[in-house]
Write a protein that holds these residues in place. Structure first.
Motif, short mmCIF file in Angstrom:
data_model
loop_
_atom_site.label_atom_id
_atom_site.label_comp_id
_atom_site.label_asym_id
_atom_site.label_seq_id
_atom_site.Cartn_x
_atom_site.Cartn_y
_atom_site.Cartn_z
N ASP A 75 0.88 -1.28 -0.04
CA ASP A 75 0.07 -0.14 -0.15
C ASP A 75 0.77 1.39 0.05
OD1 ASP A 75 -2.37 -1.66 0.20
OD2 ASP A 75 -2.92 -0.99 2.15
N GLN A 76 0.28 2.42 -0.51
CA GLN A 76 0.75 3.62 -0.56
C GLN A 76 -0.08 4.70 -0.06
OE1 GLN A 76 2.64 4.91 -4.19
NE2 GLN A 76 3.10 2.82 -4.85
N VAL A 77 0.36 5.45 0.64
CA VAL A 77 -0.72 6.64 1.11
C VAL A 77 -0.45 7.90 0.36
CG1 VAL A 77 -1.61 7.85 3.02
CG2 VAL A 77 -1.04 5.58 3.42
N ARG A 78 -1.27 8.46 -0.10
CA ARG A 78 -1.28 9.67 -1.14
C ARG A 78 -2.33 10.69 -0.42
NH1 ARG A 78 1.35 9.18 -6.18
NH2 ARG A 78 2.88 7.53 -5.71
N ASN A 79 -1.87 11.93 -0.45
CA ASN A 79 -2.99 12.99 0.03
C ASN A 79 -3.52 13.53 -1.28
OD1 ASN A 79 -3.04 13.03 2.97
ND2 ASN A 79 -1.21 14.22 2.87
N ILE A 80 -4.73 13.18 -1.22
CA ILE A 80 -5.68 13.84 -2.43
C ILE A 80 -6.16 15.11 -2.20
CG2 ILE A 80 -7.42 13.32 -4.22
CD1 ILE A 80 -5.19 11.24 -3.96
N CYS A 81 -6.11 16.13 -2.94
CA CYS A 81 -6.33 17.47 -2.69
C CYS A 81 -7.43 17.90 -3.81
CB CYS A 81 -5.29 18.15 -2.51
SG CYS A 81 -5.59 20.08 -2.14
N VAL A 82 -8.33 18.78 -3.59
CA VAL A 82 -9.05 19.38 -4.46
C VAL A 82 -9.66 20.77 -4.00
CG1 VAL A 82 -10.07 16.99 -5.41
CG2 VAL A 82 -11.29 18.21 -3.38
N ASN A 83 -9.94 21.63 -5.10
CA ASN A 83 -10.44 22.91 -4.73
C ASN A 83 -11.88 22.78 -5.31
OD1 ASN A 83 -8.02 24.41 -3.53
ND2 ASN A 83 -7.09 24.02 -5.46
N ILE A 84 -12.77 23.36 -4.41
CA ILE A 84 -13.98 23.61 -4.93
C ILE A 84 -14.56 24.92 -4.68
CG2 ILE A 84 -16.53 22.71 -4.32
CD1 ILE A 84 -15.24 20.02 -3.73
N ARG A 85 -15.05 25.55 -5.80
CA ARG A 85 -15.60 26.86 -5.57
C ARG A 85 -17.23 26.98 -5.66
NH1 ARG A 85 -15.34 32.00 -9.83
NH2 ARG A 85 -16.35 33.40 -8.37
N LEU A 86 -17.90 26.87 -4.52
CA LEU A 86 -19.10 27.06 -4.58
C LEU A 86 -19.70 28.37 -4.95
CD1 LEU A 86 -19.58 25.12 -1.38
CD2 LEU A 86 -19.76 24.20 -3.51
N THR A 87 -20.51 28.42 -5.94
CA THR A 87 -21.13 29.83 -6.23
C THR A 87 -22.58 30.06 -6.04
OG1 THR A 87 -21.15 29.12 -8.44
CG2 THR A 87 -19.15 30.09 -7.88
N ASP A 88 -23.18 28.99 -5.49
CA ASP A 88 -24.60 29.26 -5.44
C ASP A 88 -24.99 30.60 -4.62
OD1 ASP A 88 -24.99 26.81 -6.74
OD2 ASP A 88 -25.40 25.82 -4.78
N GLY A 89 -25.68 31.39 -5.05
CA GLY A 89 -26.34 32.48 -4.58
C GLY A 89 -25.41 33.74 -4.88
N TRP A 90 -24.28 33.81 -5.88
CA TRP A 90 -23.64 34.70 -5.98
C TRP A 90 -23.75 35.39 -7.26
CZ3 TRP A 90 -17.53 33.97 -5.22
CH2 TRP A 90 -17.52 33.42 -3.88
N ASP A 91 -23.77 36.53 -7.45
CA ASP A 91 -24.35 37.22 -8.67
C ASP A 91 -22.86 37.74 -9.24
OD1 ASP A 91 -26.92 37.21 -8.28
OD2 ASP A 91 -26.97 38.94 -6.96
N GLU A 92 -22.64 37.18 -10.24
CA GLU A 92 -21.51 37.19 -11.28
C GLU A 92 -21.44 38.05 -12.53
OE1 GLU A 92 -18.32 34.34 -11.07
OE2 GLU A 92 -19.84 32.90 -10.27
#
Length: 92
Positions: A75-92
């Motif tokens: 076995d190997q252990v890897r850190n898995i990283c994600v960026n999530i931008r939540l935009t619900d309710g934002w006026d762009e």
């Protein structure tokens, strides 16, 4: 927001590599190489967290310390990283 969870990358008998995110129920991926398994684990993590955060009472589980994971030989252990931008309710 940035999220990082550990994944156990494990060789399988059928020649593929399985990525298991032990903190997230049923969140797994596989690939023909370690790199492909990590890439697919990244996609699975993104989908799992995004779905959880968009639910009414979505809660994320605590993050395990990689040193506390039960590992098997190979076995190997890897850190898995994600960026999530939540935009619900934002006026762009």
């Amino acid at each position: 927001m940035k999220f990082t969870y550990p994944a156990i990358i494990r060789p399988a008998e059928d020649g593929v590599w399985r990525a298991i995110l032990p903190d997230l129920a049923c969140c797994e991926a596989e690939g023909d190489s370690v790199e492909e398994a990590v890439e697919r684990a990244n996609e699975a993590l993104y989908d799992w967290i995004y779905l959880e955060l968009t639910e009414d009472e979505g809660e994320l589980p605590p993050i395990s310390d990689p040193r506390d994971l039960e590992l098997q030989e190979g076995d190997q252990v890897r850190n898995i990283c994600v960026n999530i931008r939540l935009t619900d309710g934002w006026d762009e």
